[in-house]
Scaffold this motif. Structure first.
Motif, PDB file in Angstrom:
ATOM      1  N   UNK A 225      55.994  39.324  54.575  1.00 56.03           N
ATOM      2  CA  UNK A 225      55.022  38.803  53.614  1.00 56.03           C
ATOM      3  C   UNK A 225      54.767  39.842  52.529  1.00 56.03           C
ATOM      4  N   UNK A 226      54.760  39.388  51.284  1.00 57.20           N
ATOM      5  CA  UNK A 226      54.469  40.293  50.177  1.00 57.20           C
ATOM      6  C   UNK A 226      52.963  40.268  49.927  1.00 57.20           C
ATOM      7  N   UNK A 227      52.338  41.403  50.066  1.00 59.10           N
ATOM      8  CA  UNK A 227      50.892  41.499  49.834  1.00 59.10           C
ATOM      9  C   UNK A 227      50.660  41.640  48.328  1.00 59.10           C
ATOM     10  N   UNK A 228      50.593  40.488  47.652  1.00 58.79           N
ATOM     11  CA  UNK A 228      50.467  40.499  46.195  1.00 58.79           C
ATOM     12  C   UNK A 228      49.154  41.132  45.739  1.00 58.79           C
ATOM     13  N   UNK A 229      48.109  40.957  46.531  1.00 53.55           N
ATOM     14  CA  UNK A 229      46.805  41.515  46.160  1.00 53.55           C
ATOM     15  C   UNK A 229      46.890  43.027  46.040  1.00 53.55           C
ATOM     16  N   UNK A 230      47.423  43.680  47.074  1.00 62.21           N
ATOM     17  CA  UNK A 230      47.565  45.137  47.055  1.00 62.21           C
ATOM     18  C   UNK A 230      48.556  45.558  45.974  1.00 62.21           C
ATOM     19  N   UNK A 231      49.646  44.823  45.844  1.00 65.96           N
ATOM     20  CA  UNK A 231      50.667  45.161  44.851  1.00 65.96           C
ATOM     21  C   UNK A 231      50.099  45.126  43.437  1.00 65.96           C
ATOM     22  N   UNK A 232      49.329  44.097  43.144  1.00 70.88           N
ATOM     23  CA  UNK A 232      48.742  43.958  41.807  1.00 70.88           C
ATOM     24  C   UNK A 232      47.760  45.092  41.533  1.00 70.88           C
ATOM     25  N   UNK A 233      46.886  45.367  42.492  1.00 73.73           N
ATOM     26  CA  UNK A 233      45.844  46.356  42.230  1.00 73.73           C
ATOM     27  C   UNK A 233      46.361  47.795  42.248  1.00 73.73           C
ATOM     28  N   UNK A 234      47.430  48.069  42.971  1.00 71.93           N
ATOM     29  CA  UNK A 234      47.973  49.432  42.891  1.00 71.93           C
ATOM     30  C   UNK A 234      48.655  49.610  41.531  1.00 71.93           C
ATOM     31  N   UNK A 235      49.207  48.528  40.979  1.00 73.36           N
ATOM     32  CA  UNK A 235      49.781  48.601  39.630  1.00 73.36           C
ATOM     33  C   UNK A 235      48.677  48.808  38.594  1.00 73.36           C
ATOM     34  N   UNK A 236      47.567  48.093  38.762  1.00 77.29           N
ATOM     35  CA  UNK A 236      46.418  48.268  37.858  1.00 77.29           C
ATOM     36  C   UNK A 236      45.890  49.697  37.979  1.00 77.29           C
ATOM     37  N   UNK A 237      45.854  50.220  39.198  1.00 79.52           N
ATOM     38  CA  UNK A 237      45.403  51.596  39.431  1.00 79.52           C
ATOM     39  C   UNK A 237      46.277  52.587  38.672  1.00 79.52           C
ATOM     40  N   UNK A 238      47.591  52.355  38.711  1.00 78.62           N
ATOM     41  CA  UNK A 238      48.529  53.242  38.017  1.00 78.62           C
ATOM     42  C   UNK A 238      48.269  53.221  36.506  1.00 78.62           C
ATOM     43  N   UNK A 239      48.113  52.019  35.954  1.00 73.02           N
ATOM     44  CA  UNK A 239      47.869  51.888  34.510  1.00 73.02           C
ATOM     45  C   UNK A 239      46.571  52.586  34.109  1.00 73.02           C
ATOM     46  N   UNK A 240      45.516  52.378  34.893  1.00 76.50           N
ATOM     47  CA  UNK A 240      44.217  52.964  34.573  1.00 76.50           C
ATOM     48  C   UNK A 240      44.233  54.481  34.755  1.00 76.50           C
ATOM     49  N   UNK A 241      44.994  54.961  35.729  1.00 76.94           N
ATOM     50  CA  UNK A 241      45.106  56.411  35.905  1.00 76.94           C
ATOM     51  C   UNK A 241      45.768  57.047  34.684  1.00 76.94           C
ATOM     52  N   UNK A 242      46.843  56.436  34.228  1.00 78.72           N
ATOM     53  CA  UNK A 242      47.549  56.966  33.051  1.00 78.72           C
ATOM     54  C   UNK A 242      46.629  56.957  31.829  1.00 78.72           C
TER      55      UNK A 242
END
Length: 252
Positions: A225-242
């Motif tokens: 199963x692909x955990x889209x919720x975690x995948x989306x928010x870790x990507x958002x985290x990366x963008x916001x960190x940058x």
């Protein structure tokens, strides 16, 4: 909204987090202990014991650390004892993290909508704190980026689930470590957020730990199963960190 009313609202929403999540966790525990748990495996017992310990630990911490300071928090009137009032939020942030440890496991009887409602309460409290800080000291861009980053980081914490994959022997300890570790990191961030002026320094170590940990959890369970919720928010985290790091470096 006046400063005193804003302080009251910030406290009320933070306390609502405790109330709502505690109710949901207790309901879950009642479901567990009134059901058939004869077939429970290690992960089931880990999640159950952790939930019990998180509830007891959170409120024991509040009683031990917040009782004296709360006496100085008089209906939002913090001008007479600002350090004491600030410490209340710092200690409540730690207690919130302790309780969250038990909220990040999918025990029997878990009610996700109620859990999300409780998390929403703490996010509103954080937003009020940010708005107050911006009003008092400016620096709106970096402070709202800090708020958004910490929120995204918290949403990227994986919930501990059962799995039927062949590498379950590896996945289970990895998801336990990543979930608990990210809760600890979020708690440190949250405490600093409330104790400070709402401005995060965008430390690379918690960020790297979150990215690596989430990547491991996502990769190991990808075929099931692909955990889209975690995948989306870790990507958002990366963008916001940058973005946050760029703004911080520009200021310096």
């Amino acid at each position: 909204m006046t400063k005193n009313k804003a302080e009251d609202a910030k406290m009320i929403f933070l306390l609502l987090y405790f109330l709502i999540l505690s109710i949901e966790r207790v309901i879950s525990l009642v479901t567990v202990f009134t059901g058939d748990f004869s077939s429970y495996d290690f992960l089931d017992w880990y999640m159950t014991v952790l939930t019990v310990c998180s509830i007891v630990g959170a409120y024991a911490f509040v009683i031990a650390k917040c009782r004296f300071n709360v006496k100085h928090y008089d209906n939002g009137k913090v001008s007479a004892a600002p350090v004491a009032a600030r410490d209340v939020f710092g200690n409540l942030a730690i207690a919130a993290g302790i309780l969250l440890l038990g909220g990040m496991v999918h025990t029997e009887g878990t009610i996700p909508p109620i859990q999300f409602a409780s998390y929403g309460m703490i996010l509103v409290s954080m937003a009020i704190h940010t708005a107050m800080s911006v009003k008092q000291g400016g620096k709106g861009l970096i402070k709202w980026l800090s708020f958004a980053y910490i929120v995204a980081f918290s949403m990227a914490i994986p919930v501990v689930y059962h799995t039927a994959i062949e590498l379950a022997w590896l996945f289970v300890p990895v998801e336990i470590i990543v979930s608990a570790g990210m809760v600890v990191l979020f708690t440190v961030m949250l405490r600093g957020f409330y104790l400070g002026d709402g401005e995060y320094k965008f430390s690379p170590l918690p960020f790297a730990a979150a990215v690596i940990g989430d990547a491991a959890v996502l990769a190991l369970r990808w075929s099931e199963e692909i955990n889209f919720f975690v995948a989306i928010f870790i990507c958002v985290t990366i963008v916001l960190f940058i973005a946050g790091k760029a703004v911080s470096m520009k200021k310096e």
